[in-house]
Motif scaffolding. Structure first.
Motif, PDB file in Angstrom:
ATOM      1  N   THR A 103      23.579  15.403  17.808  1.00 10.85           N
ATOM      2  CA  THR A 103      23.247  15.749  16.421  1.00 10.85           C
ATOM      3  C   THR A 103      24.017  17.001  16.009  1.00 10.85           C
ATOM      4  N   THR A 106      27.793  16.252  15.507  1.00  7.26           N
ATOM      5  CA  THR A 106      27.988  15.367  14.356  1.00  7.26           C
ATOM      6  C   THR A 106      27.762  16.153  13.058  1.00  7.26           C
ATOM      7  N   ASP A 107      26.671  16.919  13.006  1.00 12.30           N
ATOM      8  CA  ASP A 107      26.365  17.724  11.805  1.00 12.30           C
ATOM      9  C   ASP A 107      27.494  18.681  11.467  1.00 12.30           C
ATOM     10  N   CYS A 110      30.596  17.068  10.285  1.00 11.67           N
ATOM     11  CA  CYS A 110      30.454  16.521   8.934  1.00 11.67           C
ATOM     12  C   CYS A 110      30.414  17.626   7.880  1.00 11.67           C
ATOM     13  N   PRO A 115      34.206  12.188   4.493  1.00 15.17           N
ATOM     14  CA  PRO A 115      34.459  10.811   4.924  1.00 15.17           C
ATOM     15  C   PRO A 115      35.940  10.471   4.719  1.00 15.17           C
ATOM     16  N   TYR A 132      29.163   8.023  16.782  1.00 11.53           N
ATOM     17  CA  TYR A 132      28.380   8.729  15.753  1.00 11.53           C
ATOM     18  C   TYR A 132      29.261   9.182  14.599  1.00 11.53           C
ATOM     19  N   LEU A 133      30.488   9.564  14.903  1.00  8.75           N
ATOM     20  CA  LEU A 133      31.373  10.068  13.847  1.00  8.75           C
ATOM     21  C   LEU A 133      31.881   8.920  12.994  1.00  8.75           C
ATOM     22  N   GLN A 136      29.527   8.012  10.434  1.00  9.37           N
ATOM     23  CA  GLN A 136      29.535   8.936   9.291  1.00  9.37           C
ATOM     24  C   GLN A 136      30.822   8.808   8.470  1.00  9.37           C
ATOM     25  N   ARG A 138      33.944   8.988   9.425  1.00  9.76           N
ATOM     26  CA  ARG A 138      35.125   9.739   9.859  1.00  9.76           C
ATOM     27  C   ARG A 138      36.038   8.825  10.670  1.00  9.76           C
TER      28      ARG A 138
END
Ligand SMILES: Cc1ncc(COP(=O)(O)O)c(C=O)c1O
Length: 392
Positions: A103, A106-107, A110, A115, A132-133, A136, A138
């Motif tokens: 988390t 990733t946070d 971001c 994006p 995970y990316l 989002q 990416r």
């Protein structure tokens, strides 16, 4: 006569739990596969809890102390551990907590990209560096490791240049130490990374979850401690080194040049860690060092044992002693195996290891084998793996 140092009183944590005990465990490592399979895959360790952590959790349960997390004990314990173990001084304004490491990275990634922007990773690498990316929006771009499994700085520079051409924001997710190869990046390598990041304007996030697990003769170098590293972010947690993955809690460290961004992140709505996770991981950093050192001695034995076993049963497989982590990376390309070696070993040896291709480019023909278990389990697993290659 001098009394033994307290740390010498710790037995090897990797030989305290029996196979029968482990088979009763309900976590992923021991439940994903059938009971005849020896599971040497996911990054869980076959240890009992370090005594101070167990006592703290038992007390919390006994007292019903299971509310929300509060206070700065976790970040304070981490900062003193970082100072005493690595000589890394971190000011309180550089630290905040987050639910878990995935988390956290990733946070942060971001917040520094949009994006469609690229995030560079060094394949082969921990599979959730991709998933995970991508979820989002990416674009995850690979700058593969060199043949020697170390950072390939020329390929990194090419990726930085390509990702930022046209003025897009880009970021770099570094794995320090590296999962799955167990490589510790040197100060010289990281200093060059920081210089390249500065030259191309690439934001650096360093996942340092495996940092306490470094073998004698090697060193963990915190990315934020190298010249130019002050504009990066790093993620830490005690969960890999003290086997607390089921009760995660992580720390985001901001370099001295990004404390305003870190403060903004700390005020934003994101999931903080649970009280239970914070409690356990605080005690790990504060009181868990003698247990960690006993664990490292046990892991050192296991990484050498694996070399001997590979010579004996899996001749032709490529294996270098990891410099850090309990994850080992085995090159099976010279073995007489068709397809993904992890599928072969599961079917024919009843041993579960991680599949190399899931780690990205460079993973084909490889497996990741977790040595954080009883040496007898490793011995039996490699014996079975060897026997399986003779029966095709
Ligand atoms: C490099 C790396 N980052 C993150 C994690 C997972 O961390 P968390 O459970 O805190 O999200 C792991 C787990 O193995 C890992 O190897």
């Amino acid at each position: 006569m001098a009394l033994p140092a307290p740390e010498q009183l710790h037995p090897n944590p990797l030989t305290q739990v029996t196979l029968a005990d482990l088979r009763r465990r309900t976590s992923a490592k021991w439940r994903k596969y059938d009971p005849d399979v020896l599971p040497l895959w996911v990054a869980e360790m076959d240890v009992a809890l370090a005594p101070p952590i167990r006592e703290a959790l038992e007390q919390a349960v006994a007292e019903g102390d299971l509310g929300y997390a509060a206070g700065d004990a976790y970040t304070e314990a981490f900062a003193s551990f970082a100072e005493s173990r690595w000589g890394w001084s971190i000011a309180p304004g550089q630290l905040t907590t987050v639910a878990d490491v995935i988390t956290g990275y990733t946070d942060i990634l971001c917040t520094v990209t949009e994006p469609g922007d690229q995030i560079i990773v060094n394949s082969p690498v921990y599979p959730p560096f991709y998933s995970y990316l991508r979820a989002q929006g990416r674009v995850v771009t690979e700058a593969p490791l060199g043949e020697d499994l170390r950072l390939d700085l020329a390929s990194l520079e090419e990726s930085f240049a390509a990702a930022t051409a046209g003025g897009s924001a880009a970021a770099y997710l570094l794995c320090n130490p590296h999962n799955p190869t167990g490589v510790t990046h040197t100060r010289a390598e990281l200093t060059r990374v920081a210089a390249l990041a500065d030259q191309y304007g690439v934001a650096v996030v360093s996942d340092e979850i495996h940092a306490p697990l470094v073998y004698e003769g090697h060193a963990f170098v915190p990315y934020l401690s190298v010249p130019g590293g002050e504009s990066g972010f790093a993620l830490h947690a005690a969960s890999k080194s003290w086997n607390l993955a089921g009760i995660p809690a992580a720390i985001v460290v901001g370099g001295t040049g990004v404390t305003a961004e870190l403060a903004r992140y700390a005020r934003s709505a994101h999931h903080g860690p649970t009280h239970f996770g914070v409690l356990a991981q605080t005690v790990a950093y504060r009181d868990g060092e003698p247990w960690l050192d006993a664990l490292l001695a046990g892991l050192d034995h296991n990484r050498r044992l694996l070399a001997t076993l590979i010579d004996e049963h899996l001749a032709g497989a490529g294996y270098r002693l990891p410099e850090a982590t309990y994850l080992t990376w085995i090159d099976c390309r010279e073995l007489d195996i068709e397809g993904d070696p992890s599928a072969h070993f599961l079917e024919h040896a009843r041993v579960a290891v991680n599949s190399g291709p899931t780690f990205g480019t460079g993973g084909a023909g490889h497996v990741r084998l977790n040595i954080a278990t009883h040496p007898e389990i490793i011995t039996e697993a490699v014996r079975r793996m060897g026997a399986s290659t003779h029966q095709g």
